[in-house]
Motif scaffolding. Structure first.
Motif, PDB file in Angstrom:
ATOM      1  N   ASN A   1      -7.029   4.764   4.536  1.00 24.06           N
ATOM      2  CA  ASN A   1      -6.379   4.417   3.271  1.00 24.06           C
ATOM      3  C   ASN A   1      -6.641   2.948   2.956  1.00 24.06           C
ATOM      4  O   ASN A   1      -6.323   2.070   3.762  1.00 24.06           O
ATOM      5  CB  ASN A   1      -4.872   4.668   3.350  1.00 24.06           C
TER       6      ASN A   1
ATOM      7  N   GLY B   1      -3.759  -0.950   9.126  1.00 23.40           N
ATOM      8  CA  GLY B   1      -2.725  -1.874   8.640  1.00 23.40           C
ATOM      9  C   GLY B   1      -1.606  -2.014   9.656  1.00 23.40           C
ATOM     10  O   GLY B   1      -1.841  -2.315  10.821  1.00 23.40           O
TER      11      GLY B   1
ATOM     12  N   ASP C   1      -9.981  -1.564  13.605  1.00 19.92           N
ATOM     13  CA  ASP C   1      -9.462  -2.594  12.696  1.00 19.92           C
ATOM     14  C   ASP C   1     -10.045  -3.959  13.029  1.00 19.92           C
ATOM     15  O   ASP C   1     -10.349  -4.254  14.187  1.00 19.92           O
ATOM     16  CB  ASP C   1      -7.934  -2.661  12.763  1.00 19.92           C
ATOM     17  N   ALA C   2     -10.182  -4.793  12.011  1.00 20.83           N
ATOM     18  CA  ALA C   2     -10.769  -6.118  12.183  1.00 20.83           C
ATOM     19  C   ALA C   2      -9.708  -7.186  12.455  1.00 20.83           C
ATOM     20  O   ALA C   2     -10.045  -8.306  12.820  1.00 20.83           O
ATOM     21  CB  ALA C   2     -11.547  -6.501  10.921  1.00 20.83           C
TER      22      ALA C   2
ATOM     23  N   GLY D   1      -8.846   0.948   9.584  1.00 20.92           N
ATOM     24  CA  GLY D   1      -7.987  -0.018   8.891  1.00 20.92           C
ATOM     25  C   GLY D   1      -6.552   0.445   8.799  1.00 20.92           C
ATOM     26  O   GLY D   1      -6.025   0.601   7.700  1.00 20.92           O
TER      27      GLY D   1
ATOM     28  N   THR E   1       0.836  -1.204   0.000  1.00 22.38           N
ATOM     29  CA  THR E   1       0.000   0.000   0.000  1.00 22.38           C
ATOM     30  C   THR E   1       0.873   1.257   0.000  1.00 22.38           C
ATOM     31  O   THR E   1       2.063   1.193   0.301  1.00 22.38           O
ATOM     32  CB  THR E   1      -0.912   0.008   1.235  1.00 22.38           C
TER      33      THR E   1
END
Ligand code: SAH
Length: 360
Positions: free
Chosen positions: A156, A91, A119-120, A89, A54
């Protein structure tokens, strides 16, 4: 014991045998966030060793310029003594770490900051904790957990990971595309029952047979709840994703594994699934909640306006040995044939705020 990684297929097949074909949204949800076997639950998908890279992982400049964006909005709001900075999210926490490094140079910003993350992925949350512990982040499940103070939200490549439904035009009506079973394997098929025409936006009602429409209800619902949380508190959201400016037809669901496109049904839970974001629909959701939404810009335009070329020059003169690498990441982030045009930048702000990077 079968490997958990291969097991999601049988879980999904059993669910279909019991309850019938499932929507693409249900399939995506199971593949990405099934509690034990979902893609984002199992491992860190990011980076060269993972499945995709990313923007924040390409260069520190990305997060730094979003830091400049966040400071600008905080200042426009009058530099509130307390505010929430929320990332959806996050990351590996790379964007936020770069953002905070830059923003921390503005007097008062760090002292005012309440860092919130959503976040998951337990694996990625652990990494976020490692990277950002100094800033005492708190993880939230829902936006009503946000304190009663202004809020700046960054996302993002988050909205593109949320499930979409697909409908295919056949015999002049919309039929939902589903995942069912054929010859023992997972297969796409169309529901025989047509959908009511009024459930669809005007812009796709004249679609011809064979055309496909994607409806990202999870993204719309998330934006709606987010904007409803921002509106009374004051603030802004910045979202960067693959996406399109106006609702229309066309398939964008894609699976990526090990940096290559894959068949979305081939390896449930082992490939990343994503779909391009309908920014017109997200804009409508944000406006409904009372926020202002400027026209989206491309990632290239946004980074350009935020000063990425100047930042690259400063970095290169300070580290001449890295000049080539810096030029190459600049190109990857901004060039039209790289991430520059495909990725779009969306903002929604409280009335009166003017998000930088979105033209005059
Ligand atoms: N923003 C980071 C990571 C992008 S990958 C970067 O730019 O590098 C997508 C991120 O969204 C991951 O952190 C993933 O765990 C998270 N995510 C995906 N689906 C989610 C969901 N339904 N709810 C919450 N987080 C989700």
């Amino acid at each position: 014991m079968p490997d958990q990684r291969t097991d999601l297929r049988s879980t999904i097949a059993a669910q279909i045998r019991i309850g019938g074909p499932i929507s693409i949204a249900t399939y995506m949800g199971l593949c990405l966030t099934h509690p034990h076997k979902g893609y984002y639950r199992k491992a860190d998908p990011l980076g060269v060793a993972g499945d995709f890279v990313t923007a924040p992982e390409i260069s520190q400049m990305f997060g730094e310029l979003i830091g400049v964006w966040a400071v600008n909005l905080w200042a426009q709001m009058g530099g509130p003594e307390r505010f929430s900075l929320l990332e959806l999210g996050p990351g590996r926490g790379t964007l936020m770490a770069d953002l905070l490094l830059v923003a921390g140079r503005t007097p008062g910003f760090s002292a005012a900051l309440d860092l919130r993350l959503h976040d998951a992925s337990e694996v990625l949350k652990a990494e976020q904790h490692r990277r950002l512990a100094r800033h005492a982040p708190k993880w939230i499940e829902d936006f009503d957990e946000l304190p009663d103070q202004p809020v700046i939200v960054i996302a993002n490549e988050f909205f593109d990971a949320l499930p979409i439904r697909q409908f295919v035009r056949a015999d002049g009506r919309w039929h939902e595309r589903c995942v069912g079973l054929k010859d023992g394997g997972l297969a796409f098929g169309l529901s025989p029952t047509p959908m009511p025409e009024t459930a669809f936006p005007e812009s796709v009602r004249t679609a011809r047979d064979g055309e496909l429409y994607e409806l990202g209800l999870a993204a719309i619902e998330t934006m709606s709840r987010l904007a409803s949380a921002i509106a009374p508190r004051g603030g802004a959201v910045l979202a960067i994703d693959y996406g399109y400016p106006a609702t229309g037809t066309g398939e964008t669901l894609q699976a990526v594994a090990r940096h290559a496109f894959a068949d979305p049904l081939a390896a449930p839970g082992d490939a990343d699934l994503s779909a391009h974001v309908d920014f017109e629909a997200l804009g409508a959701a944000a406006r409904n909640a009372g926020l202002d939404v400027p026209a989206i810009v491309t990632q290239g335009e946004f980074l350009d306006a935020m000063g990425i070329h100047e930042r690259a020059e400063v970095l290169s003169s300070a580290n001449p040995e890295d000049a080539e690498a810096i030029a190459s990441s600049l190109n990857r982030l901004t060039a039209a044939d790289q991430m520059g045009s495909l990725f779009k930048v969306f903002a929604a702000v409280s009335p009166g705020l003017r998000p930088p990077g979105f033209g005059a």
